[in-house]
Scaffold this motif. Structure first.
Motif, PDB file in Angstrom:
ATOM      1  N   MET A   1       5.998  20.555 -18.983  1.00 46.35           N
ATOM      2  CA  MET A   1       5.000  20.242 -17.985  1.00 46.35           C
ATOM      3  C   MET A   1       3.868  21.257 -18.074  1.00 46.35           C
ATOM      4  O   MET A   1       3.999  22.373 -17.588  1.00 46.35           O
ATOM      5  N   GLN A   2       2.798  20.842 -18.669  1.00 42.02           N
ATOM      6  CA  GLN A   2       1.703  21.786 -18.879  1.00 42.02           C
ATOM      7  C   GLN A   2       0.939  22.094 -17.597  1.00 42.02           C
ATOM      8  O   GLN A   2       0.555  23.228 -17.355  1.00 42.02           O
ATOM      9  N   HIS A   3       0.717  21.087 -16.751  1.00 37.39           N
ATOM     10  CA  HIS A   3      -0.103  21.302 -15.556  1.00 37.39           C
ATOM     11  C   HIS A   3       0.653  21.000 -14.272  1.00 37.39           C
ATOM     12  O   HIS A   3       0.052  20.706 -13.251  1.00 37.39           O
ATOM     13  N   GLY A   4       1.963  21.081 -14.312  1.00 38.15           N
ATOM     14  CA  GLY A   4       2.767  20.790 -13.129  1.00 38.15           C
ATOM     15  C   GLY A   4       2.874  21.989 -12.201  1.00 38.15           C
ATOM     16  O   GLY A   4       2.644  23.132 -12.586  1.00 38.15           O
ATOM     17  N   VAL A   5       3.203  21.701 -10.976  1.00 33.69           N
ATOM     18  CA  VAL A   5       3.408  22.747  -9.978  1.00 33.69           C
ATOM     19  C   VAL A   5       4.903  23.025  -9.884  1.00 33.69           C
ATOM     20  O   VAL A   5       5.713  22.108  -9.789  1.00 33.69           O
ATOM     21  N   LEU A   6       5.295  24.281  -9.943  1.00 33.79           N
ATOM     22  CA  LEU A   6       6.690  24.669  -9.813  1.00 33.79           C
ATOM     23  C   LEU A   6       6.893  25.366  -8.475  1.00 33.79           C
ATOM     24  O   LEU A   6       6.111  26.227  -8.088  1.00 33.79           O
ATOM     25  N   PHE A   7       7.946  24.957  -7.773  1.00 35.44           N
ATOM     26  CA  PHE A   7       8.285  25.576  -6.497  1.00 35.44           C
ATOM     27  C   PHE A   7       9.592  26.331  -6.653  1.00 35.44           C
ATOM     28  O   PHE A   7      10.520  25.845  -7.288  1.00 35.44           O
ATOM     29  N   SER A   8       9.658  27.485  -6.058  1.00 37.60           N
ATOM     30  CA  SER A   8      10.922  28.195  -5.968  1.00 37.60           C
ATOM     31  C   SER A   8      11.142  28.565  -4.507  1.00 37.60           C
ATOM     32  O   SER A   8      10.192  28.727  -3.742  1.00 37.60           O
ATOM     33  N   ILE A   9      12.412  28.651  -4.142  1.00 37.40           N
ATOM     34  CA  ILE A   9      12.776  28.897  -2.758  1.00 37.40           C
ATOM     35  C   ILE A   9      13.786  30.032  -2.707  1.00 37.40           C
ATOM     36  O   ILE A   9      14.735  30.052  -3.487  1.00 37.40           O
ATOM     37  N   ASP A  10      13.581  30.963  -1.805  1.00 34.62           N
ATOM     38  CA  ASP A  10      14.559  32.005  -1.520  1.00 34.62           C
ATOM     39  C   ASP A  10      15.095  31.771  -0.112  1.00 34.62           C
ATOM     40  O   ASP A  10      14.344  31.407   0.789  1.00 34.62           O
ATOM     41  N   LEU A  11      16.393  31.966   0.063  1.00 41.11           N
ATOM     42  CA  LEU A  11      17.016  31.773   1.365  1.00 41.11           C
ATOM     43  C   LEU A  11      17.451  33.112   1.943  1.00 41.11           C
ATOM     44  O   LEU A  11      17.969  33.959   1.224  1.00 41.11           O
ATOM     45  N   VAL A  12      17.248  33.275   3.228  1.00 35.48           N
ATOM     46  CA  VAL A  12      17.799  34.426   3.938  1.00 35.48           C
ATOM     47  C   VAL A  12      18.920  33.862   4.796  1.00 35.48           C
ATOM     48  O   VAL A  12      18.675  33.150   5.766  1.00 35.48           O
ATOM     49  N   VAL A  13      20.159  34.152   4.399  1.00 37.19           N
ATOM     50  CA  VAL A  13      21.343  33.625   5.075  1.00 37.19           C
ATOM     51  C   VAL A  13      21.933  34.726   5.941  1.00 37.19           C
ATOM     52  O   VAL A  13      22.276  35.799   5.449  1.00 37.19           O
ATOM     53  N   LEU A  14      22.014  34.455   7.246  1.00 34.99           N
ATOM     54  CA  LEU A  14      22.550  35.420   8.209  1.00 34.99           C
ATOM     55  C   LEU A  14      23.920  34.972   8.692  1.00 34.99           C
ATOM     56  O   LEU A  14      24.146  33.783   8.927  1.00 34.99           O
ATOM     57  N   ASP A  15      24.818  35.941   8.880  1.00 39.90           N
ATOM     58  CA  ASP A  15      26.112  35.623   9.488  1.00 39.90           C
ATOM     59  C   ASP A  15      26.004  35.883  10.999  1.00 39.90           C
ATOM     60  O   ASP A  15      24.949  36.295  11.482  1.00 39.90           O
ATOM     61  N   PRO A  16      27.066  35.630  11.769  1.00 40.16           N
ATOM     62  CA  PRO A  16      26.989  35.822  13.228  1.00 40.16           C
ATOM     63  C   PRO A  16      26.640  37.253  13.665  1.00 40.16           C
ATOM     64  O   PRO A  16      26.138  37.465  14.765  1.00 40.16           O
ATOM     65  N   GLN A  17      26.853  38.234  12.795  1.00 40.98           N
ATOM     66  CA  GLN A  17      26.492  39.629  13.117  1.00 40.98           C
ATOM     67  C   GLN A  17      25.100  39.986  12.581  1.00 40.98           C
ATOM     68  O   GLN A  17      24.732  41.157  12.522  1.00 40.98           O
ATOM     69  N   ARG A  19      24.013  39.917   9.570  1.00 37.15           N
ATOM     70  CA  ARG A  19      23.996  40.549   8.242  1.00 37.15           C
ATOM     71  C   ARG A  19      23.444  39.532   7.251  1.00 37.15           C
ATOM     72  O   ARG A  19      23.680  38.341   7.365  1.00 37.15           O
ATOM     73  N   ILE A  20      22.705  40.022   6.269  1.00 37.74           N
ATOM     74  CA  ILE A  20      22.056  39.167   5.275  1.00 37.74           C
ATOM     75  C   ILE A  20      22.929  39.074   4.025  1.00 37.74           C
ATOM     76  O   ILE A  20      23.434  40.095   3.528  1.00 37.74           O
ATOM     77  N   LEU A  21      23.088  37.846   3.508  1.00 39.68           N
ATOM     78  CA  LEU A  21      23.822  37.624   2.266  1.00 39.68           C
ATOM     79  C   LEU A  21      22.949  38.033   1.091  1.00 39.68           C
ATOM     80  O   LEU A  21      21.829  37.541   0.938  1.00 39.68           O
ATOM     81  N   VAL A  22      23.420  38.966   0.281  1.00 41.77           N
ATOM     82  CA  VAL A  22      22.714  39.392  -0.926  1.00 41.77           C
ATOM     83  C   VAL A  22      23.708  39.465  -2.074  1.00 41.77           C
ATOM     84  O   VAL A  22      24.914  39.550  -1.878  1.00 41.77           O
ATOM     85  N   GLY A  23      23.182  39.428  -3.271  1.00 44.83           N
ATOM     86  CA  GLY A  23      23.993  39.586  -4.468  1.00 44.83           C
ATOM     87  C   GLY A  23      23.350  40.617  -5.370  1.00 44.83           C
ATOM     88  O   GLY A  23      22.159  40.918  -5.244  1.00 44.83           O
ATOM     89  N   GLU A  24      24.125  41.157  -6.289  1.00 39.50           N
ATOM     90  CA  GLU A  24      23.588  42.125  -7.246  1.00 39.50           C
ATOM     91  C   GLU A  24      23.477  41.454  -8.609  1.00 39.50           C
ATOM     92  O   GLU A  24      24.433  40.861  -9.098  1.00 39.50           O
TER      93      GLU A  24
END
Length: 58
Positions: A1-17, A19-24
């Protein structure tokens, strides 16, 4: 796709306390850095489906 638009999404997932879900990252180039779940949106994919797919993969 030479002229297409690409979307990326990041999620911030919180638990009941509020705390944010992260990975290394284990692969280069960002090896050793922390990240939140995310990914790209595919052609003709509904926004809610993107959120569901990314969340279920985390």
């Amino acid at each position: 796709m030479q002229h297409g638009v690409l979307f990326s999404i990041d999620l911030v997932v919180l638990d009941p306390q509020n705390r944010i879900l992260v990975g290394e990252r284990i692969n280069r180039p960002a090896q050793g850095y922390w990240f939140v779940p995310g990914g790209r949106m595919y052609k003709n994919e509904a926004l809610m489906k993107v959120f569901e797919r990314i969340y279920l993969m985390s």
